[in-house]
Structure formats: structure tokens, C-alpha cells
Design an enzyme around this catalytic site. Structure first.
Site, PDB file in Angstrom:
ATOM      1  N   ASN A 142      72.559 -81.000 -51.762  1.00  0.00           N
ATOM      2  CA  ASN A 142      72.291 -82.187 -51.196  1.00  0.00           C
ATOM      3  C   ASN A 142      73.494 -81.710 -49.424  1.00  0.00           C
ATOM      4  O   ASN A 142      74.551 -82.274 -48.729  1.00  0.00           O
ATOM      5  CB  ASN A 142      73.755 -83.324 -51.183  1.00  0.00           C
ATOM      6  CG  ASN A 142      72.922 -84.837 -50.812  1.00  0.00           C
ATOM      7  OD1 ASN A 142      74.210 -85.585 -51.678  1.00  0.00           O
ATOM      8  ND2 ASN A 142      72.350 -85.246 -49.810  1.00  0.00           N
ATOM      9  N   CYS A 199      79.454 -91.413 -49.515  1.00  0.00           N
ATOM     10  CA  CYS A 199      78.848 -90.604 -50.626  1.00  0.00           C
ATOM     11  C   CYS A 199      79.550 -89.198 -50.721  1.00  0.00           C
ATOM     12  O   CYS A 199      80.496 -89.332 -49.850  1.00  0.00           O
ATOM     13  CB  CYS A 199      77.343 -90.025 -48.798  1.00  0.00           C
ATOM     14  SG  CYS A 199      76.651 -88.567 -49.513  1.00  0.00           S
ATOM     15  N   ASN A 233      78.953 -86.156 -52.044  1.00  0.00           N
ATOM     16  CA  ASN A 233      78.882 -84.797 -52.141  1.00  0.00           C
ATOM     17  C   ASN A 233      79.463 -84.631 -50.086  1.00  0.00           C
ATOM     18  O   ASN A 233      79.477 -84.295 -50.008  1.00  0.00           O
ATOM     19  CB  ASN A 233      77.274 -84.201 -52.210  1.00  0.00           C
ATOM     20  CG  ASN A 233      76.682 -84.171 -53.434  1.00  0.00           C
ATOM     21  OD1 ASN A 233      77.924 -83.543 -53.825  1.00  0.00           O
ATOM     22  ND2 ASN A 233      75.835 -84.871 -53.641  1.00  0.00           N
ATOM     23  N   HIS A 279      73.512 -98.872 -56.943  1.00  0.00           N
ATOM     24  CA  HIS A 279      73.188 -98.003 -58.419  1.00  0.00           C
ATOM     25  C   HIS A 279      72.574 -98.375 -58.956  1.00  0.00           C
ATOM     26  O   HIS A 279      73.184 -99.003 -59.314  1.00  0.00           O
ATOM     27  CB  HIS A 279      73.599 -96.036 -58.515  1.00  0.00           C
ATOM     28  CG  HIS A 279      75.198 -95.595 -57.582  1.00  0.00           C
ATOM     29  ND1 HIS A 279      73.683 -94.648 -57.302  1.00  0.00           N
ATOM     30  CD2 HIS A 279      75.707 -95.794 -56.681  1.00  0.00           C
ATOM     31  CE1 HIS A 279      74.958 -94.005 -56.231  1.00  0.00           C
ATOM     32  NE2 HIS A 279      76.184 -94.161 -55.557  1.00  0.00           N
ATOM     33  N   ASN A 289      70.082 -96.530 -54.672  1.00  0.00           N
ATOM     34  CA  ASN A 289      70.258 -95.422 -55.384  1.00  0.00           C
ATOM     35  C   ASN A 289      70.088 -95.181 -56.785  1.00  0.00           C
ATOM     36  O   ASN A 289      69.640 -96.862 -57.315  1.00  0.00           O
ATOM     37  CB  ASN A 289      71.420 -94.827 -55.278  1.00  0.00           C
ATOM     38  CG  ASN A 289      72.048 -94.478 -53.789  1.00  0.00           C
ATOM     39  OD1 ASN A 289      71.417 -93.397 -52.898  1.00  0.00           O
ATOM     40  ND2 ASN A 289      72.602 -95.776 -53.737  1.00  0.00           N
ATOM     41  N   ARG A 321      68.145 -93.546 -51.827  1.00  0.00           N
ATOM     42  CA  ARG A 321      68.381 -95.114 -51.145  1.00  0.00           C
ATOM     43  C   ARG A 321      68.432 -93.953 -49.722  1.00  0.00           C
ATOM     44  O   ARG A 321      69.248 -93.303 -49.178  1.00  0.00           O
ATOM     45  CB  ARG A 321      69.572 -95.839 -50.616  1.00  0.00           C
ATOM     46  CG  ARG A 321      69.023 -96.640 -50.026  1.00  0.00           C
ATOM     47  CD  ARG A 321      70.150 -98.197 -50.136  1.00  0.00           C
ATOM     48  NE  ARG A 321      71.372 -97.506 -49.871  1.00  0.00           N
ATOM     49  CZ  ARG A 321      72.696 -98.706 -49.613  1.00  0.00           C
ATOM     50  NH1 ARG A 321      72.486 -99.349 -50.084  1.00  0.00           N
ATOM     51  NH2 ARG A 321      73.709 -97.813 -49.383  1.00  0.00           N
ATOM     52  N   CYS A 377      73.655 -85.819 -56.048  1.00  0.00           N
ATOM     53  CA  CYS A 377      74.439 -87.192 -55.557  1.00  0.00           C
ATOM     54  C   CYS A 377      75.510 -87.296 -55.869  1.00  0.00           C
ATOM     55  O   CYS A 377      76.261 -87.852 -57.242  1.00  0.00           O
ATOM     56  CB  CYS A 377      73.770 -88.260 -55.541  1.00  0.00           C
ATOM     57  SG  CYS A 377      74.454 -90.306 -54.977  1.00  0.00           S
ATOM     58  N   GLY A 378      77.069 -87.059 -55.411  1.00  0.00           N
ATOM     59  CA  GLY A 378      78.202 -87.645 -55.996  1.00  0.00           C
ATOM     60  C   GLY A 378      78.166 -88.951 -56.386  1.00  0.00           C
ATOM     61  O   GLY A 378      78.703 -89.308 -57.737  1.00  0.00           O
ATOM     62  N   GLY A 428      76.103 -91.164 -57.418  1.00  0.00           N
ATOM     63  CA  GLY A 428      75.066 -91.372 -58.485  1.00  0.00           C
ATOM     64  C   GLY A 428      75.805 -89.958 -59.666  1.00  0.00           C
ATOM     65  O   GLY A 428      75.936 -91.135 -60.588  1.00  0.00           O
TER      66      GLY A 428
END
Length: 281
Positions: free
Chosen positions: A11, A72, A74, A162, A190, A209, A217-218, A220
Site C-alpha cells: 500500500n 490510514c 499503513n 469499513h 472501504n 474508498r 489496508c491497516g 481495514g
């Protein structure tokens, strides 16, 4: 204008210092151009190292489509390693101001490489906090109809929304795009598609998203663990396997914060040309 390219499990992000962008009139449009993989640097997002009156630094992050994200996972690992490698912070653990609140990363090492463990804060489970337009305190296995199919949706916010689906349809990218823009989500969402391997491991595909399919996706991964605990299919600590690699996520109890640990790597430093800047600014 100088930048650094970094990634967390694939990512990837382009990092700029806030002062470098003072001549930029529209950061959203600028970010979209930077992230273009053919005519720009190429990335899933742009990260700005910005000033803050609440913490040593603030992180602002813009998706590939120019939209600004609240947080975010990541990205904040890359942000932490960026600062640590340059001696900008004295301690391995330090607060970062984000649009999702104060987040506290800690620079660690795994297998001889720099990694970051992040206190991601408490998950937000009330529908109105996510937000999702459902009249419920929590949204677990909500029957969501998209593209002529019904999916059991569990909604979680980790500072950003999410939609977690414990299913992996063959057309998951098409479904992910439809769910991202579903009218139930006023700020879009997301989407994570999950295949549980056992109570301590899960495979995940990510539709991010404002970006589309991403390698990781961290936030996520954190949302997947929380959703898995709520559904009773994952333990409170599990390895979340994403296309770009694995994150270790834990949620000690329902009242506690979620913790995530994984790598972040610097790829290269660069400088945007003056010819490009004349157009992009």
C-alpha cells in the site's frame, strides 16, 4: 519539490513536507496527479507531514482520487518510520494528530527490519458514528443488497468507515465498487472481503474508498478483526493476511483499543520537475 516514496505491505504513498506544498492551490487535484501511475509518481495516496498544536506532527492523507481520508493504518506506519529514520522524534513512541484523533505509533523491529505497532484507538460500532444509514446500535450481518445479490454486512469505523463481508465472491472488485458508493454510506466506505482460515488467521481482499483494489489496508485489517470477534469467528488476536503481506492485530476486550503491527519501507527519494509543477500547482 522533494518527496519520499514509501509502502506498507504494498500500500504505497508519496510523502511531502507541508512546507513544500505552500505554493499548491488545490491539494486534492495535486494529489490526484501525483498518484497517477502513468503520468505521476504513482501511489495509492499522498501523505503530508503537517504542523499540529496537539502533537509533534499531524498526518494528512489524500487518496488517489483526491479525496481526503480520516486515517490510514499503513499510512501512519510509513509516517512513523519516515520521522524516526530522519531523527525528527526522540522516542520510538509518539502521538500523531490525524483527522480521526490522536494516534500513537511505536517504532519496533521484526525480523531485523523496522516495523511499527500502532494503537489504533477504540473501534466505533454505533451506526451513526461509522456512519451508515441503518437504525441500529451495531450493524452485524446486516443484509445488504448489491448487484442483485445479498451480502451479510458488518460495519466498523476505525476512524474511517469499513464494510466487512465474510465472503469472497469471484467478482469482488465489482461488488466492492458498488458497496463503496452504496447510499447507506453517506461518506462512502472501504470494503473488506474475508475468508476465515481458522480463529487466528484470515485472508482479506481490500477495496479501498477512493482508490480501488489495494495490496493492504491497516484500518481495514483492524476492522476485520473487530468484525470477526463480534461475529464469533476470530479470536481477539489474529494474523490478517492481505495480498501485500500480513498484519498482526489484537483487540484485548470490547472496551479496549485495537493494536496493529506491521512493516513500513522506504523505496526512494525524488524531486518533481519544474515543468510538471507549473501545471500541477
Amino acid at each position: 519539490m522533494r518527496f519520499v516514496k514509501m509502502h506498507g505491505l504494498g500500500n504505497d504513498f508519496v510523502i511531502f513536507e507541508w512546507k513544500e506544498l505552500q505554493g499548491v492551490k488545490d491539494i486534492a487535484s495535486f494529489s490526484k496527479r501525483v498518484c497517477d501511475r502513468h503520468f505521476g509518481v504513482g501511489a495509492d495516496g499522498v501523505i503530508l507531514v503537517a504542523p499540529s498544536d496537539r502533537a509533534p506532527f499531524a498526518m494528512r492523507i489524500f487518496n488517489a482520487d483526491g479525496s481526503e481520508a480520516e486515517m490510514c493504518g499503513n499510512g501512519i506506519r510509513c509516517f512513523a518510520v519516515y520521522l524516526w529514520k530522519r531523527g525528527r522524534v526522540a522516542d520510538r513512541e509518539f502521538p500523531v494528530d490525524t483527522k480521526a484523533g490522536i494516534i500513537v505509533p511505536r517504532v519496533t523491529e521484526r525480523n531485523g527490519k523496522l516495523a511499527v505497532k500502532v494503537n489504533m484507538g477504540k473501534p466505533r460500532l454505533r451506526a451513526s458514528f461509522i456512519p451508515i444509514d441503518v437504525d441500529a446500535e451495531q450493524v452485524v450481518d446486516y443484509p445488504l443488497q448489491v448487484d442483485g445479490k445479498t451480502f451479510a454486512l458488518t460495519a466498523v469505523s476505525m476512524g474511517n468507515p469499513h464494510a466487512v463481508i465474510f465472503d469472497l465472491p469471484g467478482d469482488w472488485e465489482k461488488v466492492g465498487e458498488s458497496i463503496e458508493k452504496h447510499p447507506l454510506f453517506p461518506h462512502k466506505t472501504n470494503v473488506e472481503f474475508v475468508k476465515v482460515q481458522n480463529r487466528k488467521e484470515a485472508l482479506v481482499k481490500v477495496w479501498e474508498r477512493g482508490v480501488g483494489p489495494t495490496l493492504a489496508c491497516g484500518t481495514g485489517a483492524c476492522a476485520v478483526l473487530v468484525a470477526g470477534v463480534l461475529k464469533g469467528v476470530l479470536d481477539r488476536e489474529a494474523q490478517i493476511h492481505l495480498p501485500g503481506g500480513t498484519l498482526l492485530v489484537s483487540w484485548p476486550d470490547n472496551q479496549s483499543d485495537v493494536f496493529m503491527e506491521g512493516p513500513a519501507e522506504e523505496v526512494f527519494e525524488g524531486k518533481l520537475s519544474e515543468e510538471v509543477l507549473k501545471v500541477w500547482k
